[in-house]
Enzyme design. Sequence first.
Site, mmCIF file in Angstrom:
data_model
loop_
_atom_site.group_PDB
_atom_site.id
_atom_site.type_symbol
_atom_site.label_atom_id
_atom_site.label_comp_id
_atom_site.label_asym_id
_atom_site.label_seq_id
_atom_site.Cartn_x
_atom_site.Cartn_y
_atom_site.Cartn_z
ATOM 1 N N ARG A 100 0.851 -1.184 0.000
ATOM 2 C CA ARG A 100 0.000 0.000 0.000
ATOM 3 C C ARG A 100 0.891 1.240 0.000
ATOM 4 O O ARG A 100 1.737 1.405 0.870
ATOM 5 C CB ARG A 100 -0.904 -0.006 1.233
ATOM 6 C CG ARG A 100 -1.791 1.233 1.339
ATOM 7 C CD ARG A 100 -2.731 1.147 2.536
ATOM 8 N NE ARG A 100 -3.519 2.363 2.665
ATOM 9 C CZ ARG A 100 -3.352 3.271 3.622
ATOM 10 N NH1 ARG A 100 -2.429 3.089 4.560
ATOM 11 N NH2 ARG A 100 -4.099 4.349 3.663
ATOM 12 N N HIS A 144 -2.589 11.514 0.844
ATOM 13 C CA HIS A 144 -2.079 11.193 2.179
ATOM 14 C C HIS A 144 -1.452 12.460 2.774
ATOM 15 O O HIS A 144 -0.245 12.565 2.945
ATOM 16 C CB HIS A 144 -1.048 10.055 2.093
ATOM 17 C CG HIS A 144 -0.798 9.372 3.397
ATOM 18 N ND1 HIS A 144 -1.065 8.029 3.597
ATOM 19 C CD2 HIS A 144 -0.309 9.817 4.569
ATOM 20 C CE1 HIS A 144 -0.742 7.693 4.834
ATOM 21 N NE2 HIS A 144 -0.273 8.771 5.434
ATOM 22 N N GLU A 190 -7.206 8.615 6.259
ATOM 23 C CA GLU A 190 -7.589 9.166 7.566
ATOM 24 C C GLU A 190 -8.249 10.536 7.457
ATOM 25 O O GLU A 190 -7.810 11.519 8.058
ATOM 26 C CB GLU A 190 -6.374 9.273 8.486
ATOM 27 C CG GLU A 190 -5.764 7.946 8.856
ATOM 28 C CD GLU A 190 -4.597 8.068 9.814
ATOM 29 O OE1 GLU A 190 -4.174 7.030 10.339
ATOM 30 O OE2 GLU A 190 -4.105 9.200 10.026
ATOM 31 N N ASN A 330 -7.373 2.490 9.987
ATOM 32 C CA ASN A 330 -6.064 2.550 10.616
ATOM 33 C C ASN A 330 -6.288 2.497 12.119
ATOM 34 O O ASN A 330 -6.916 3.398 12.693
ATOM 35 C CB ASN A 330 -5.340 3.841 10.252
ATOM 36 C CG ASN A 330 -5.030 3.943 8.775
ATOM 37 O OD1 ASN A 330 -5.235 2.992 8.022
ATOM 38 N ND2 ASN A 330 -4.527 5.086 8.349
ATOM 39 N N TYR A 332 -4.577 1.638 16.007
ATOM 40 C CA TYR A 332 -3.364 1.420 16.786
ATOM 41 C C TYR A 332 -3.627 1.094 18.247
ATOM 42 O O TYR A 332 -2.880 0.340 18.843
ATOM 43 C CB TYR A 332 -2.450 2.655 16.693
ATOM 44 C CG TYR A 332 -1.816 2.813 15.337
ATOM 45 C CD1 TYR A 332 -0.603 2.211 15.042
ATOM 46 C CD2 TYR A 332 -2.450 3.546 14.333
ATOM 47 C CE1 TYR A 332 -0.027 2.334 13.787
ATOM 48 C CE2 TYR A 332 -1.889 3.677 13.076
ATOM 49 C CZ TYR A 332 -0.671 3.071 12.805
ATOM 50 O OH TYR A 332 -0.118 3.193 11.557
ATOM 51 N N GLU A 398 -3.613 0.156 8.410
ATOM 52 C CA GLU A 398 -2.458 0.452 9.249
ATOM 53 C C GLU A 398 -2.664 -0.150 10.622
ATOM 54 O O GLU A 398 -3.744 -0.051 11.206
ATOM 55 C CB GLU A 398 -2.230 1.959 9.388
ATOM 56 C CG GLU A 398 -1.793 2.656 8.120
ATOM 57 C CD GLU A 398 -1.471 4.125 8.348
ATOM 58 O OE1 GLU A 398 -1.161 4.509 9.504
ATOM 59 O OE2 GLU A 398 -1.529 4.899 7.380
#
Length: 495
Positions: A100, A144, A190, A330, A332, A398
């Site tokens: 990606r 991005h 995002e 994404n 985390y 991500e």
Amino acid sequence: MVGSRLSFSLCLVLNLSVTAFSSLEFSRYDFPTDFIFGAGTSAYQVEGAAFQDGRTPSTWDTFAHAGHAHGATGDIACDEYHKYKEDVKLMVETGLDAYRFSISWSRLIPNGRGPVNPKGLEYYNNLINELIKHGIEPHVTLFHVDLPQVLEDEYEGWLSQRIVKDFTEFADVCFREFGDRVLYWSTINEGNIFALGGYDIGITPPQRCSAPFGNCPKGNSPSEPYIAGHHILLAHASVTQLYREKYQDIQQGFIGTNVFAFWFVPLTNKTEDIIATQRAHDFFLGWFVHVLVFGDYPDIVKKRAGTRIPSFSEEESKQVKGSFDFIGINHYTSLHIKNNPMKLNMDHRDFDADVAVDLIAIIDDTAPDEFPVLPWGLQQLLEYFKQVYGNPPIYIHENGQRTKRNTTLNDTEGNGSNAKGYFTWSFLDVLELLDGYGSSFGLYYVDLDDPDLKRYPKLSAHWYSGFLKGENVSSDGAIGIEKNKTPVSSARSIQ
């Protein structure tokens, strides 16, 4: 807590087959045959060659050169612009199904609109062809956080609805030039975090905010995040419509968008904390995903934002509703939410509450800075998508554990979801958004002191490679004997 080598391994279960384990051995053969495993980067963070071959500055360049990336810049970064063949070779050695990456708008179309840069076109064609030649599927993100600076200067970029037309024309070039080989497109990375970071607290490009919520040269924190977010959604919907009407039947690809997703958990079982947690879900995730699924903002968002959030016309609502073949997330870490009436009712921005108050200020202040990966959080997040948003196809774009940048190469530390793929962030130790080269997420360490920027595999690269090549691995990082099974093959369907 297992670090980047295994933060990812614990999250791999994805509520597909296993919900909890300690030292259970598993391999990629425990996943559906069409499940994609990859790794990711983005243009400014990895390419370098910032002033070569016709590329013009983006808002990322301006932000970094003003010293806001801890003194670091992407002028050279990992120099993938010149070293892409070497990096693709490493991808092959690792065993990736997919890579990606994003396309630098200012490299491909230096003036933001108009003529295409031949050198930029050549680079992305070369990268895509090299990936495909080695059996690696390109997954491309169009934006991005790197808007051509010329468009920011001309009309303040995402704050103007003019961005919808320019972004759609940029996407048209990408689909036309690369769509015969690229089958997976994400419009904007995002979008929710971009709107918050860039326009509410000003910690990312284009660094707009207002006191007391940030220290920026210009901006308006009460309203600009909503305006930028609205235009992000409209631009995404416009690009999706273009792809579906002009390219999809011929190219047989898929298009979606990407959001950042914490998993929020009430700090206590008190009713007010439970309500605050749902409010956080609605403001942070529903702000974008609710629109994509249902065609409008969540009621609580419209109620609290009031006139500061733009409204969708009937035509716009129809266009944005269902404007995805998949949603990229994404993820985390997970955070506790505690209701805070004082901050919730503060009126510093001439309203009762807004994104920053509902999302940022009420997050438990004791949340760890290092964002530990919590597998149950990803599992519950996927379950939330299933129950609230109709179980759409999901790509985990991500996921990874932040570690301090060092040369040890030992990067370790202490349900039925429609998930289709997993991309670890990141393939290389790239320029990170918030702290430059101070931390790393990469599978491969990049020696910035080496003129050739030599790459070295970390333990996480060895672990991931073993897993991808069918070896049994366990949650403690051990690699066992390869299973005698036929290797999986990636399918081109996300239904």
